[in-house]
Design a protein around this motif. Structure first.
Motif, PDB file in Angstrom:
ATOM      1  N   VAL A 125       0.348   7.770   3.784  1.00 42.70           N
ATOM      2  CA  VAL A 125      -0.769   6.885   3.481  1.00 42.70           C
ATOM      3  C   VAL A 125      -0.301   5.439   3.597  1.00 42.70           C
ATOM      4  N   ASP A 126      -1.146   4.621   4.173  1.00 38.07           N
ATOM      5  CA  ASP A 126      -0.859   3.189   4.314  1.00 38.07           C
ATOM      6  C   ASP A 126      -0.640   2.593   2.921  1.00 38.07           C
ATOM      7  N   VAL A 127       0.424   1.827   2.758  1.00 36.93           N
ATOM      8  CA  VAL A 127       0.723   1.238   1.451  1.00 36.93           C
ATOM      9  C   VAL A 127      -0.400   0.313   0.978  1.00 36.93           C
ATOM     10  N   ASP A 128      -1.202  -0.196   1.910  1.00 39.37           N
ATOM     11  CA  ASP A 128      -2.298  -1.092   1.551  1.00 39.37           C
ATOM     12  C   ASP A 128      -3.596  -0.358   1.223  1.00 39.37           C
ATOM     13  N   ASN A 129      -3.609   0.965   1.341  1.00 34.33           N
ATOM     14  CA  ASN A 129      -4.808   1.750   1.051  1.00 34.33           C
ATOM     15  C   ASN A 129      -4.773   2.178  -0.420  1.00 34.33           C
ATOM     16  N   ALA A 130      -5.023   1.201  -1.295  1.00 37.84           N
ATOM     17  CA  ALA A 130      -4.895   1.421  -2.737  1.00 37.84           C
ATOM     18  C   ALA A 130      -5.822   2.516  -3.253  1.00 37.84           C
ATOM     19  N   ALA A 131      -7.028   2.608  -2.714  1.00 34.23           N
ATOM     20  CA  ALA A 131      -7.977   3.624  -3.181  1.00 34.23           C
ATOM     21  C   ALA A 131      -7.446   5.021  -2.914  1.00 34.23           C
ATOM     22  N   ALA A 132      -6.900   5.242  -1.713  1.00 37.72           N
ATOM     23  CA  ALA A 132      -6.364   6.556  -1.371  1.00 37.72           C
ATOM     24  C   ALA A 132      -5.124   6.867  -2.211  1.00 37.72           C
ATOM     25  N   VAL A 133      -4.234   5.888  -2.358  1.00 38.27           N
ATOM     26  CA  VAL A 133      -3.021   6.096  -3.159  1.00 38.27           C
ATOM     27  C   VAL A 133      -3.413   6.496  -4.579  1.00 38.27           C
ATOM     28  N   HIS A 134      -4.431   5.845  -5.129  1.00 37.49           N
ATOM     29  CA  HIS A 134      -4.906   6.154  -6.484  1.00 37.49           C
ATOM     30  C   HIS A 134      -5.392   7.603  -6.582  1.00 37.49           C
ATOM     31  N   ILE A 135      -6.190   8.030  -5.595  1.00 30.44           N
ATOM     32  CA  ILE A 135      -6.702   9.405  -5.587  1.00 30.44           C
ATOM     33  C   ILE A 135      -5.554  10.396  -5.498  1.00 30.44           C
ATOM     34  N   TYR A 136      -4.607  10.143  -4.602  1.00 29.89           N
ATOM     35  CA  TYR A 136      -3.497  11.073  -4.411  1.00 29.89           C
ATOM     36  C   TYR A 136      -2.642  11.190  -5.668  1.00 29.89           C
ATOM     37  N   LYS A 137      -2.380  10.058  -6.337  1.00 28.36           N
ATOM     38  CA  LYS A 137      -1.602  10.098  -7.578  1.00 28.36           C
ATOM     39  C   LYS A 137      -2.363  10.841  -8.669  1.00 28.36           C
ATOM     40  N   LYS A 138      -3.670  10.657  -8.717  1.00 27.99           N
ATOM     41  CA  LYS A 138      -4.500  11.335  -9.712  1.00 27.99           C
ATOM     42  C   LYS A 138      -4.414  12.852  -9.542  1.00 27.99           C
ATOM     43  N   ILE A 139      -4.317  13.310  -8.298  1.00 26.45           N
ATOM     44  CA  ILE A 139      -4.204  14.739  -8.006  1.00 26.45           C
ATOM     45  C   ILE A 139      -2.813  15.257  -8.376  1.00 26.45           C
ATOM     46  N   GLY A 140      -1.813  14.384  -8.344  1.00 22.23           N
ATOM     47  CA  GLY A 140      -0.452  14.786  -8.704  1.00 22.23           C
ATOM     48  C   GLY A 140       0.603  14.460  -7.666  1.00 22.23           C
ATOM     49  N   PHE A 141       0.208  13.868  -6.534  1.00 22.42           N
ATOM     50  CA  PHE A 141       1.193  13.480  -5.522  1.00 22.42           C
ATOM     51  C   PHE A 141       2.085  12.374  -6.080  1.00 22.42           C
TER      52      PHE A 141
END
Length: 174
Positions: A118-134
């Protein structure tokens, strides 16, 4: 929300996504495929056991795609990707679609690890992925070229033992 296997009848929707520069930039892929090329790719990959592609539907309507790619049965890992159609963004489908794809990978394919870029600048996606457990496993500097420039990318991973199993109210894979 429901997921089902990608079928040939879905190609017009995929064609629209694949010809969007902004959508393909999120996947670090080149946009602008012809429909003929897309059809040939589908025909060539439909039986490929290293890939699983699912359509995400909302009320029977095409809402996006979740894919398990580079499935490795020896090391038991795969990459996951998702695209939600702009019409359906902001409705929780990205998280639900990812969970359904992950559940399939761990519970059906018996994977040990699922990873993504995931692009480091794609904060929304990073947030979703961390919420799932990545979890972030590293940062790849200037690893992908999209939209005329190089992008840094996080590699994030999730192990089967760490995946929070969905509750009964979350979607199941058909």
């Amino acid at each position: 929300m429901n997921i089902r296997p990608l079928e040939k009848r879905d190609l017009p929707h995929i064609y629209r996504q694949k010809n969007s520069r902004s959508v393909m930039a999120l996947w670090f892929e080149e946009p602008y495929n012809s429909f003929d090329e897309l059809t040939l790719l589908y025909d060539r990959h439909v039986l490929d056991q290293t890939e699983r592609r699912f359509v995400i539907e909302k009320d029977g309507e095409f809402a996006g795609v979740v894919e398990l790619m580079e499935i490795n049965t020896i090391h038991r890992h795969a990459e996951i990707q998702i695209i939600i159609d702009s019409k359906f963004q902001g409705h929780g489908l990205a998280q639900a679609g990812m969970r359904a794809g992950i559940e399939y990978g761990f519970n059906v394919l018996n994977l040990h690890k699922i990873y993504l870029y995931v692009d480091v600048d794609n904060a929304a996606a990073v947030h979703i992925y961390k919420k799932i457990g990545f979890e972030e496993e590293g940062c790849l500097k200037h690893h992908f070229f999209a939209e005329g420039k190089y992008h840094d990318s996080y590699m994030m991973g999730l192990f089967a033992d760490d995946f929070r199993q969905p509750t009964s109210t979350e979607p199941k894979v058909d």
